[in-house]
Design an enzyme around this catalytic site. Structure first.
Site, PDB file in Angstrom:
ATOM      1  N   ASN A  21     -22.243   5.135  45.973  1.00  0.00           N
ATOM      2  CA  ASN A  21     -23.390   5.528  46.221  1.00  0.00           C
ATOM      3  C   ASN A  21     -22.499   6.547  48.138  1.00  0.00           C
ATOM      4  OD1 ASN A  21     -25.829   6.647  47.526  1.00  0.00           O
ATOM      5  ND2 ASN A  21     -26.546   5.252  48.551  1.00  0.00           N
ATOM      6  N   LYS A  23     -23.609   8.503  48.984  1.00  0.00           N
ATOM      7  CA  LYS A  23     -24.511   9.140  50.069  1.00  0.00           C
ATOM      8  C   LYS A  23     -23.636  10.506  50.673  1.00  0.00           C
ATOM      9  CE  LYS A  23     -25.002   4.663  52.332  1.00  0.00           C
ATOM     10  NZ  LYS A  23     -24.953   4.050  53.337  1.00  0.00           N
ATOM     11  N   HIS A 106     -33.409   3.905  48.163  1.00  0.00           N
ATOM     12  CA  HIS A 106     -32.692   3.461  49.871  1.00  0.00           C
ATOM     13  C   HIS A 106     -33.963   3.396  51.375  1.00  0.00           C
ATOM     14  CE1 HIS A 106     -28.784   3.096  51.734  1.00  0.00           C
ATOM     15  NE2 HIS A 106     -28.283   3.394  50.741  1.00  0.00           N
ATOM     16  N   GLU A 108     -32.091   3.450  53.389  1.00  0.00           N
ATOM     17  CA  GLU A 108     -32.031   5.084  54.417  1.00  0.00           C
ATOM     18  C   GLU A 108     -33.601   6.581  54.011  1.00  0.00           C
ATOM     19  OE1 GLU A 108     -28.129   6.326  53.449  1.00  0.00           O
ATOM     20  OE2 GLU A 108     -27.506   4.197  54.529  1.00  0.00           O
ATOM     21  N   GLU A 176     -31.072  -4.958  48.133  1.00  0.00           N
ATOM     22  CA  GLU A 176     -30.384  -4.719  49.344  1.00  0.00           C
ATOM     23  C   GLU A 176     -30.897  -4.877  50.876  1.00  0.00           C
ATOM     24  OE1 GLU A 176     -27.179  -0.679  48.700  1.00  0.00           O
ATOM     25  OE2 GLU A 176     -29.384  -0.807  49.154  1.00  0.00           O
ATOM     26  N   GLY A 182     -24.015  -0.828  55.984  1.00  0.00           N
ATOM     27  CA  GLY A 182     -23.312  -0.411  56.337  1.00  0.00           C
ATOM     28  C   GLY A 182     -22.564  -0.672  58.099  1.00  0.00           C
ATOM     29  N   SER A 222     -22.147  -4.490  52.434  1.00  0.00           N
ATOM     30  CA  SER A 222     -21.123  -4.497  53.068  1.00  0.00           C
ATOM     31  C   SER A 222     -20.010  -4.974  51.942  1.00  0.00           C
ATOM     32  CB  SER A 222     -21.652  -5.165  54.048  1.00  0.00           C
ATOM     33  OG  SER A 222     -21.773  -4.284  55.121  1.00  0.00           O
TER      34      SER A 222
HETATM   35  C1  PEP Z   1     -25.869   1.669  50.224  1.00  0.00           C
HETATM   36  O1  PEP Z   1     -26.036   2.028  51.246  1.00  0.00           O
HETATM   37  O2  PEP Z   1     -26.463   2.036  49.562  1.00  0.00           O
HETATM   38  C2  PEP Z   1     -24.815   0.541  50.996  1.00  0.00           C
HETATM   39  C3  PEP Z   1     -24.455  -0.999  50.247  1.00  0.00           C
HETATM   40  O3  PEP Z   1     -23.743   0.688  51.541  1.00  0.00           O
HETATM   41  P1  PEP Z   1     -22.905  -0.692  52.108  1.00  0.00           P
HETATM   42  O4  PEP Z   1     -22.589  -1.084  51.020  1.00  0.00           O
HETATM   43  O5  PEP Z   1     -21.819   0.543  53.112  1.00  0.00           O
HETATM   44  O6  PEP Z   1     -22.733  -1.327  53.076  1.00  0.00           O
END
Ligand code: PEP
Length: 262
Positions: A21, A23, A106, A108, A176, A182, A222
């Site tokens: 992803n 973003k 998601h 966000e 998640e 992040g 992460s």
């Molecule tokens: C995400 O935004 O779905 C995500 C898993 O980000 P990151 O891998 O940077 O934690």
């Protein structure tokens, strides 16, 4: 790592999946770098499936450059088929662009854009109607985690976000934890397995055992080349959703190689 994973052979739909992803990052040069990397990876989709989710302006060029080696996802869609929704994009439009998948719900979008479970449900319905496979993101906040409300949060998001039509189709679930996205922090592999087991048990009860056991449940938060094997080898983890590390072609290729090595 090869050979460590015990895939449930009676559910062949459960094969490794890696989703990148991007973003709101990336440009045409990054797309080119990924196309070059994809060409160097194993090209069979039998053992693993790799999916890129670039921003919408790069969907077309990404599809052309990947020329079928990896699949394409969008990062979101609208719940309506068409209409006066300035700036929005429908699932049908994404399907016409060559997307096979769409990320929905998601954190966000839930947190920054105020998306509720009701929106998420409408988007999943729209995606399924357009022939896309939704990747439904669920996860607890840090406060919910600390209050030991993780399981109840996941069950509530699934109960309120999954439309009844999903029982006949494929919906990929991505667990998640919001606090892991992040941040460089991750739950322990044992915690991830417990959450995935909880999700799968919910799906088996909510749908039926066959459907719940054959659903793909991804972990995201992460994920990096040096920790991906810790998650991919867990019994109820069928793949990973990668944010930050999916912007580095070399790191992403390392993660893809881990998935093909299972
Ligand atoms: C995400 O935004 O779905 C995500 C898993 O980000 P990151 O891998 O940077 O934690």
């Amino acid at each position: 790592m090869s050979g460590q994973k015990q895939w449930p052979t009676q559910y062949p739909a459960r094969r490794a999946m890696v989703v990148g992803n991007w973003k709101m990052h990336g440009d045409v040069a990054l797309t080119r770098a990924f196309a070059a990397e994809a060409a160097r990876q194993p090209n069979t989709r039998d053992s693993a499936e790799v999916i890129l989710a670039p921003p919408v302006p790069f969907l077309d060029i990404t599809r052309n450059m990947l020329s079928g080696m990896w699949s394409l996802a969008a990062q979101d869609c609208h719940w309506a088929q068409s209409g006066a929704y300035t700036g929005e994009i429908s699932a049908e439009m994404l399907a016409e662009f060559g997307c096979g998948y769409v990320i929905v719900g998601h954190s966000e979008r839930r947190i920054l854009m105020g998306e509720t479970d009701e929106y998420v449900q409408g988007k999943i319905e729209a995606a399924l109607a357009a022939g896309l496979t939704p990747i439904m993101c669920i996860g607890e906040t840090l406060a919910q985690h600390q209050a030991q409300e993780t399981f109840i949060t996941l069950a509530s998001q699934l109960y309120h976000g999954l439309p009844s039509s999903a029982v006949q189709r494929e919906v990929v679930i991505a667990y998640e934890p919001v606090w892991a996205i992040g941040s460089g922090l991750t739950p322990t592999p044992e915690e991830v397995q417990d959450c995935h087991d909880h999700i799968r048990t919910f799906l088996c009860t909510h749908w039926n055992a066959q459907k719940g056991e054959s659903a793909r449940v991804l972990y995201g938060g992460s994920v990096k080349p040096d920790n991906v094997a810790d998650f991919l080898t867990l019994a109820d983890v069928d793949g990973v959703l990668v944010g930050g590390a999916s912007l580095d072609p070399t790191a992403f290729a390392d993660i893809v190689r881990s998935a093909f090595a299972l």
